[in-house]
Design a protein around this motif. Structure first.
Motif, mmCIF file in Angstrom:
data_model
loop_
_atom_site.group_PDB
_atom_site.id
_atom_site.type_symbol
_atom_site.label_atom_id
_atom_site.label_comp_id
_atom_site.label_asym_id
_atom_site.label_seq_id
_atom_site.Cartn_x
_atom_site.Cartn_y
_atom_site.Cartn_z
ATOM 1 N N GLN A 28 2.722 6.762 -6.738
ATOM 2 C CA GLN A 28 1.631 7.751 -7.420
ATOM 3 C C GLN A 28 2.179 9.338 -7.077
ATOM 4 O O GLN A 28 2.146 10.016 -8.212
ATOM 5 C CB GLN A 28 0.405 7.428 -6.734
ATOM 6 C CG GLN A 28 -0.667 8.334 -7.273
ATOM 7 C CD GLN A 28 -1.952 7.921 -6.764
ATOM 8 O OE1 GLN A 28 -2.095 7.344 -5.813
ATOM 9 N NE2 GLN A 28 -2.975 8.583 -7.404
ATOM 10 N N GLU B 154 1.216 4.300 -2.884
ATOM 11 C CA GLU B 154 1.150 5.560 -2.543
ATOM 12 C C GLU B 154 2.096 6.405 -3.034
ATOM 13 O O GLU B 154 2.230 7.422 -3.354
ATOM 14 C CB GLU B 154 0.698 5.631 -1.064
ATOM 15 C CG GLU B 154 -0.590 5.076 -0.486
ATOM 16 C CD GLU B 154 -0.675 5.269 0.894
ATOM 17 O OE1 GLU B 154 0.201 5.859 1.599
ATOM 18 O OE2 GLU B 154 -1.871 4.759 1.250
ATOM 19 N N ARG B 155 3.456 5.892 -2.545
ATOM 20 C CA ARG B 155 4.770 6.814 -2.809
ATOM 21 C C ARG B 155 4.837 6.813 -4.497
ATOM 22 O O ARG B 155 5.419 7.913 -4.816
ATOM 23 C CB ARG B 155 5.887 6.086 -2.129
ATOM 24 C CG ARG B 155 7.002 6.994 -1.855
ATOM 25 C CD ARG B 155 6.625 8.025 -0.672
ATOM 26 N NE ARG B 155 8.075 8.866 -0.617
ATOM 27 C CZ ARG B 155 7.992 9.439 0.515
ATOM 28 N NH1 ARG B 155 7.063 9.781 1.105
ATOM 29 N NH2 ARG B 155 9.304 10.241 0.706
ATOM 30 N N GLU C 204 1.101 -1.354 0.266
ATOM 31 C CA GLU C 204 -0.192 -0.116 -0.138
ATOM 32 C C GLU C 204 0.737 1.243 0.082
ATOM 33 O O GLU C 204 0.748 2.125 -0.855
ATOM 34 C CB GLU C 204 -1.030 -0.028 1.224
ATOM 35 C CG GLU C 204 -2.186 -1.191 1.291
ATOM 36 C CD GLU C 204 -1.425 -2.665 1.555
ATOM 37 O OE1 GLU C 204 -1.962 -3.270 1.225
ATOM 38 O OE2 GLU C 204 -0.289 -2.554 2.235
#
Length: 290
Positions: free
Chosen positions: A130, A127-128, A123
């Motif tokens: 993106q 996130e990173r 996860e």
């Protein structure tokens, strides 16, 4: 050149890993990048727990399977050491994946962890990535017979002698390589000369017992009966031995490198009261293997 990077240790290069590597190839074709696999020279758990982990394949075998079977042109091995173990997960992405690898896209499994204390999760990776405008695919769990495919589960199957079931999860028969060594000649005295290799200490060994196998060398593949164990009918060995009787081949294999593929478990290792009883059982094993 930008890369699409597959992340993982890939022990066994099983069918779950195959799904991940296939996705890597697809993404590389889509963005016009190089499909790469980033893996470790040594298993992280061995350093973390201080004990060697029995592996399903060597680094050389991982390299070959990733390149040959899954057509990934670039496989990069990194040493997993104390410095890398303490690296914050953010720096793993920014310094290694983007800085060193020039990753434009990464592909990881649902259980992939990284960075200090394994704090990096799939996860957080998504996130990173993106945020940094790097593509990211997380491959969901792959199941067979209602069981999640994993290297840990495959090791358990092989350790119990369930090599047929393990083959489904691996996508091929489990095999062990080795150089044929001089034995004590007991098999030859009984009329069943064997090619003996030592059990590699770093590898997951099949349960002690007798198996129907195939032995490969010099481009040939031969049906065989293989015993894994300590040969209790004679003087017990101090180190487990893999001894294979090739059904349709005669000759001297000493010093040659062979590969033993385990097809089916026939029976457990046992101590016989005399040589005659052992010879009779070996004849039954051969008939069953054929």
């Amino acid at each position: 050149m930008k890369r699409v990077v597959a992340l993982g240790f890939f022990d066994g290069v099983h069918i779950g890993h195959g799904r991940l590597l296939q996705k890597t190839l697809i993404r590389a074709e889509q963005i016009g990048g190089i499909a790469s696999a980033l893996t470790f020279e040594n298993h992280p758990m061995a350093l973390i727990h201080g004990n060697p982990l029995p592996l399903l394949c060597s680094g050389e075998e991982r390299l070959r399977m990733i390149k040959v079977h899954y057509k990934i042109p670039e496989v990069i091995f990194m040493p997993f050491d104390r410095t890398l173990r303490k690296l914050p997960w953010q720096l793993y992405i920014e310094d290694i994946l983007i800085g060193q690898m020039n990753a434009a896209h990464v592909v990881a499994g649902h259980d992939f962890t990284f960075g200090h204390n394994g704090e990096g999760t799939p996860e957080l990776l998504q996130e990173r990535c993106q945020m940094l405008e790097v593509g990211c695919d997380i491959i969901p769990p792959q199941c067979l017979h209602g069981v999640r495919v994993s290297s840990t589960y495959i090791r358990e199957l092989i350790g119990k002698g369930e090599v047929e079931l393990a083959a489904g999860f691996l996508g091929r028969h489990y095999s062990l390589p080795g150089v044929v060594t001089q034995g004590r000649g007991k098999g030859r005295e009984m009329g069943f000369p064997t090619a003996n290799i030592l059990l590699p200490p770093e590898r997951q060994h099949p349960a002690f017992g007798v198996y129907a196998t195939r032995v490969s060398f010099n481009g040939g593949v031969y049906p065989a009966v293989t015993n894994v164990g300590l040969r209790p009918t004679f003087e017990n060995e101090s180190q487990p031995v893999i001894e294979s009787f090739l059904l349709d081949w005669q000759g001297d294999l000493y010093g040659r490198r062979i590969d033993v593929s385990f097809l089916r478990f026939l029976r457990g290792e046992q101590k016989f009261p005399n040589i005659q009883a052992l010879k009779a059982q070996i004849a039954k094993d051969i008939a069953q293997s054929r």
